[in-house]
Motif scaffolding. Structure first.
Motif, PDB file in Angstrom:
ATOM      1  N   GLN A 153     -20.731  12.476   0.217  1.00  0.00           N
ATOM      2  CA  GLN A 153     -21.445  11.835   1.318  1.00  0.00           C
ATOM      3  C   GLN A 153     -20.854  12.373   2.616  1.00  0.00           C
ATOM      4  N   ASP A 154     -21.676  12.460   3.641  1.00  0.00           N
ATOM      5  CA  ASP A 154     -21.151  12.832   4.953  1.00  0.00           C
ATOM      6  C   ASP A 154     -20.389  11.647   5.537  1.00  0.00           C
ATOM      7  N   ASN A 155     -19.410  11.972   6.363  1.00  0.00           N
ATOM      8  CA  ASN A 155     -18.693  10.945   7.126  1.00  0.00           C
ATOM      9  C   ASN A 155     -18.041   9.851   6.282  1.00  0.00           C
ATOM     10  N   ILE A 156     -17.428  10.254   5.162  1.00  0.00           N
ATOM     11  CA  ILE A 156     -16.629   9.293   4.401  1.00  0.00           C
ATOM     12  C   ILE A 156     -15.311   9.085   5.147  1.00  0.00           C
ATOM     13  N   SER A 157     -14.846   7.865   5.222  1.00  0.00           N
ATOM     14  CA  SER A 157     -13.457   7.683   5.649  1.00  0.00           C
ATOM     15  C   SER A 157     -12.753   6.767   4.653  1.00  0.00           C
ATOM     16  N   LYS A 158     -11.537   7.199   4.284  1.00  0.00           N
ATOM     17  CA  LYS A 158     -10.759   6.434   3.298  1.00  0.00           C
ATOM     18  C   LYS A 158      -9.507   5.885   3.952  1.00  0.00           C
ATOM     19  N   THR A 159      -9.138   4.668   3.590  1.00  0.00           N
ATOM     20  CA  THR A 159      -7.921   4.066   4.132  1.00  0.00           C
ATOM     21  C   THR A 159      -6.980   3.686   2.992  1.00  0.00           C
ATOM     22  N   TYR A 160      -5.757   4.187   3.092  1.00  0.00           N
ATOM     23  CA  TYR A 160      -4.700   3.831   2.147  1.00  0.00           C
ATOM     24  C   TYR A 160      -3.580   3.100   2.878  1.00  0.00           C
ATOM     25  N   GLU A 161      -2.844   2.255   2.157  1.00  0.00           N
ATOM     26  CA  GLU A 161      -1.598   1.700   2.687  1.00  0.00           C
ATOM     27  C   GLU A 161      -0.466   2.061   1.743  1.00  0.00           C
ATOM     28  N   TYR A 162       0.690   2.370   2.340  1.00  0.00           N
ATOM     29  CA  TYR A 162       1.896   2.564   1.525  1.00  0.00           C
ATOM     30  C   TYR A 162       2.908   1.488   1.937  1.00  0.00           C
ATOM     31  N   HIS A 163       3.367   0.683   0.972  1.00  0.00           N
ATOM     32  CA  HIS A 163       4.245  -0.455   1.252  1.00  0.00           C
ATOM     33  C   HIS A 163       5.688  -0.192   0.834  1.00  0.00           C
ATOM     34  N   ILE A 164       6.594  -0.452   1.769  1.00  0.00           N
ATOM     35  CA  ILE A 164       8.029  -0.251   1.525  1.00  0.00           C
ATOM     36  C   ILE A 164       8.742  -1.587   1.702  1.00  0.00           C
ATOM     37  N   TYR A 165       9.564  -1.981   0.745  1.00  0.00           N
ATOM     38  CA  TYR A 165      10.416  -3.155   0.928  1.00  0.00           C
ATOM     39  C   TYR A 165      11.791  -2.647   1.327  1.00  0.00           C
ATOM     40  N   ASN A 166      12.181  -2.938   2.569  1.00  0.00           N
ATOM     41  CA  ASN A 166      13.395  -2.351   3.147  1.00  0.00           C
ATOM     42  C   ASN A 166      14.433  -3.441   3.403  1.00  0.00           C
ATOM     43  N   ALA A 167      15.344  -3.619   2.444  1.00  0.00           N
ATOM     44  CA  ALA A 167      16.374  -4.659   2.547  1.00  0.00           C
ATOM     45  C   ALA A 167      17.575  -4.219   1.716  1.00  0.00           C
ATOM     46  N   GLN A 168      18.662  -4.961   1.845  1.00  0.00           N
ATOM     47  CA  GLN A 168      19.880  -4.566   1.107  1.00  0.00           C
ATOM     48  C   GLN A 168      19.706  -4.748  -0.399  1.00  0.00           C
ATOM     49  N   MET A 169      19.003  -5.834  -0.776  1.00  0.00           N
ATOM     50  CA  MET A 169      18.821  -6.131  -2.202  1.00  0.00           C
ATOM     51  C   MET A 169      17.337  -6.091  -2.527  1.00  0.00           C
ATOM     52  N   PRO A 170      16.977  -5.650  -3.731  1.00  0.00           N
ATOM     53  CA  PRO A 170      15.560  -5.683  -4.101  1.00  0.00           C
ATOM     54  C   PRO A 170      15.054  -7.122  -4.193  1.00  0.00           C
ATOM     55  N   ASN A 171      13.753  -7.301  -4.040  1.00  0.00           N
ATOM     56  CA  ASN A 171      13.111  -8.613  -4.150  1.00  0.00           C
ATOM     57  C   ASN A 171      12.137  -8.531  -5.323  1.00  0.00           C
ATOM     58  N   PRO A 172      12.414  -9.303  -6.402  1.00  0.00           N
ATOM     59  CA  PRO A 172      11.574  -9.156  -7.601  1.00  0.00           C
ATOM     60  C   PRO A 172      10.106  -9.531  -7.367  1.00  0.00           C
ATOM     61  N   LEU A 173       9.809 -10.265  -6.278  1.00  0.00           N
ATOM     62  CA  LEU A 173       8.404 -10.581  -5.991  1.00  0.00           C
ATOM     63  C   LEU A 173       7.731  -9.457  -5.201  1.00  0.00           C
ATOM     64  N   LYS A 174       8.467  -8.381  -4.905  1.00  0.00           N
ATOM     65  CA  LYS A 174       7.908  -7.252  -4.156  1.00  0.00           C
ATOM     66  C   LYS A 174       7.887  -5.960  -4.972  1.00  0.00           C
ATOM     67  N   THR A 175       8.622  -5.898  -6.077  1.00  0.00           N
ATOM     68  CA  THR A 175       8.775  -4.626  -6.802  1.00  0.00           C
ATOM     69  C   THR A 175       7.457  -4.059  -7.329  1.00  0.00           C
ATOM     70  N   ARG A 176       6.502  -4.926  -7.612  1.00  0.00           N
ATOM     71  CA  ARG A 176       5.246  -4.458  -8.185  1.00  0.00           C
ATOM     72  C   ARG A 176       4.388  -3.715  -7.165  1.00  0.00           C
ATOM     73  N   TYR A 177       4.486  -4.097  -5.887  1.00  0.00           N
ATOM     74  CA  TYR A 177       3.584  -3.549  -4.867  1.00  0.00           C
ATOM     75  C   TYR A 177       4.289  -2.854  -3.707  1.00  0.00           C
ATOM     76  N   CYS A 178       5.599  -2.690  -3.792  1.00  0.00           N
ATOM     77  CA  CYS A 178       6.350  -2.019  -2.721  1.00  0.00           C
ATOM     78  C   CYS A 178       7.378  -1.091  -3.349  1.00  0.00           C
ATOM     79  N   THR A 179       7.661   0.008  -2.641  1.00  0.00           N
ATOM     80  CA  THR A 179       8.815   0.823  -3.001  1.00  0.00           C
ATOM     81  C   THR A 179      10.031   0.209  -2.333  1.00  0.00           C
ATOM     82  N   PHE A 180      11.124   0.111  -3.066  1.00  0.00           N
ATOM     83  CA  PHE A 180      12.338  -0.478  -2.510  1.00  0.00           C
ATOM     84  C   PHE A 180      13.201   0.602  -1.881  1.00  0.00           C
ATOM     85  N   VAL A 181      13.564   0.397  -0.607  1.00  0.00           N
ATOM     86  CA  VAL A 181      14.481   1.318   0.085  1.00  0.00           C
ATOM     87  C   VAL A 181      15.620   0.474   0.645  1.00  0.00           C
ATOM     88  N   SER A 182      16.847   0.762   0.217  1.00  0.00           N
ATOM     89  CA  SER A 182      17.974  -0.097   0.593  1.00  0.00           C
ATOM     90  C   SER A 182      18.646   0.331   1.892  1.00  0.00           C
TER      91      SER A 182
END
Lengths: 246, 246
Positions: free
Chosen positions: A104-133
Motif C-alpha cells: 500500500q502507498d503511505n504505510i506508516s508503522k510504529t514500534y516501541e522498545y521497552h527498557i527496564y532500567n534499575a539496579q534489580m530486575p522486576n519480575p513484573l517487567k521481564t516479559r515486556y521489557c529488556t532489563f538494563v542494570s
C-alpha cells in the motif's frame, strides 16, 4: 467471496514469531486454525508484519478471503472464542478484494522498545521489557537518535540475513521517554528492515551507557556495513504498536 | 547464627501462592530450596504475607536464620542466581534475632488492584490486570471507596474460610486512578483479612458498573455478614506493593 481485514494483538512470548514454520507454533498458524474451525474453509491469512520470535504486537494487520456469511465486524468476536488468551483480534472489517496489507502507498508503522532500567530486575517487567542494570543517559540517547530521523540507507542497522535489495527507509519520528524505571523508545517509519528496530535499540542502549558517543550512531549509519548485529537488543522489549494506512 | 531479612518480588502467575502446600509449587518452597543450595543448611523462611495463588508482589518480606558467613546485603545477589526469573530478591539485610515480619507494631501494607477497562482485551495486560469490558464510573467507585477508609470491622469483606477472630482492620488510604485504559486501586492499611482486597476490588467494580450504588458499600460494611464473596475479583490483578515497618 470477500476479503476481511483483522487487527491482531498478541503476547509473543510463547510463539516462534508470526510466520508459519516447521519447528514451532506461530501466530499465523493459530489464526489459520481458528479460521478453519470457524468457517470450515482452508484459510491462510496474509500478514503485514512478520514479527520475530518473542516480539509482541498491539496492532499487526492481516487479511483473508472467505465465503462465510459472518458479518465483517463479527469476525473479531467469533475468532477470539477460538484463539488462545495471548492472541486477540481487536477489530475486523471488509476491504476491497485487491487490498494487500504490505503493498500500500503511505504505510506508516510504529514500534516501541521497552527498557527496564534499575539496579534489580522486576519480575513484573521481564516479559515486556529488556532489563538494563547500568544507568542510561537519556540525553545522550536522544542526541544519538536524531541522526536516524529521515530517509537513510539503514543497511548498517539490519541483520545480514535480510534478503531485501533496497535498504533505504524513512524514519518519521523517534522519541525516547522515561517514566519511573521504564524507558520507552517509540519509532515511526515507512518500513523497517529485518531486526532494524532491535539493532537501533541496542546501539542506543550502548550510547546511554556511555560505551558509544552519540556521534557513533552517525558513523555506523554512514559506514553502510553490517557491523552492529552484536548490539541487537532482545525481542521481549519490542512491540509493534500500529500500522497506519493513509 | 544471624537473622537475615529479604524483600521479595514475584510474578505469581505460575505459583500456588506463597505458602508451602502439598499440591503445587509455591514461592516459599522456591526460596527455601535456593537457600538450601546456597548455604547447605535446611532453612525455612518466615514470610510477612501469605499471598494467594496467582497474586503478585513487588515487596513481600521474609526472614530466615543462618550460620552462613555471606554478608547480609549479598544474599540478594547470591539467591537471584539460584531462583527462577519470576522470583527476585530485591534487597537483603540483617535484623535482630527476635525480629518477626508479621508481629511488629505499626506495620502498614500497600496493595494495588489493576483493571484493564476497554472493549477488547489486551494480551499484554491479561497477566497483571483483570479485564472489564463494560465502562466503569470512576467517580462512583471513589464515592463507594470512601466508606472503607478508617477502622472498621471488615468481616463482610473477607472469605468465610478465614480463621481470624479479630476482623477489625484500619484502611489508611484507598485511591482510584485511571490512566489510558488501566484503572488502579491502591489501598494501604494496617493489615488485610483473607481475600479482603480482592473482595473490595470486586465490590467497587460492581459500583463502577452501576450494578451497586456507592452507598451499597456502606450497607455491606455495616451488615457484618459474609455475603460479598461472590464479588471476589480475580487474583491476577492484585500486587502486594510494599510493607512498611515504622
Amino acid at each position: 467471496m470477500r476479503r476481511i481485514r483483522i487487527f491482531v494483538a498478541y503476547d509473543g512470548t510463547n510463539y516462534c514469531g508470526w510466520q508459519i514454520q516447521p519447528n514451532g507454533i506461530t501466530i499465523e498458524e493459530k489464526l489459520n486454525k481458528a479460521l478453519n474451525r470457524l468457517t470450515g474453509e482452508d484459510i491462510r491469512v496474509i500478514g503485514a508484519s512478520r514479527t520475530d520470535s518473542g516480539v509482541h504486537a498491539l496492532g499487526n494487520v492481516a487479511v483473508f478471503d472467505t465465503e462465510s456469511p459472518i458479518p465483517p465486524e463479527r469476525f473479531s468476536y467469533a475468532l477470539n472464542q477460538r484463539l488462545p488468551e495471548d492472541i486477540v483480534v481487536v477489530k475486523s472489517d471488509e476491504v476491497p478484494f485487491d487490498w494487500h496489507p504490505r503493498y500500500q502507498d503511505n504505510i506508516s508503522k510504529t514500534y516501541e522498545y521497552h527498557i527496564y532500567n534499575a539496579q534489580m530486575p522486576n519480575p513484573l517487567k521481564t516479559r515486556y521489557c529488556t532489563f538494563v542494570s547500568f544507568p542510561l543517559d537519556i540525553g545522550a540517547m536522544r542526541e544519538g537518535a536524531k541522526y536516524l530521523i529521515g530517509a537513510h540507507d539503514f543497511v548498517s542497522f539490519c541483520n545480514i540475513r535480510t534478503n531485501t535489495q533496497d535498504t533505504v527507509r524513512t524514519v518519521y519520528d523517534l522519541t525516547i521517554e522515561k517514566k519511573d524505571d521504564e524507558i520507552v523508545l517509540r519509532i515511526t517509519g515507512n518500513g523497517f528492515l529485518y531486526n532494524m528496530v532491535r539493532i537501533i535499540a541496542g546501539v542506543l542502549i550502548r550510547v546511554g551507557r556511555g560505551f558509544y558517543t552519540p556521534e557513533k550512531v552517525k558513523e555506523i549509519l554512514e559506514a553502510k556495513v553490517h557491523t552492529s548485529e552484536g548490539a541487537t537488543a532482545l525481542p521481549n522489549g519490542l512491540v509493534l504498536v500500529k500500522i497506519d494506512y493513509k
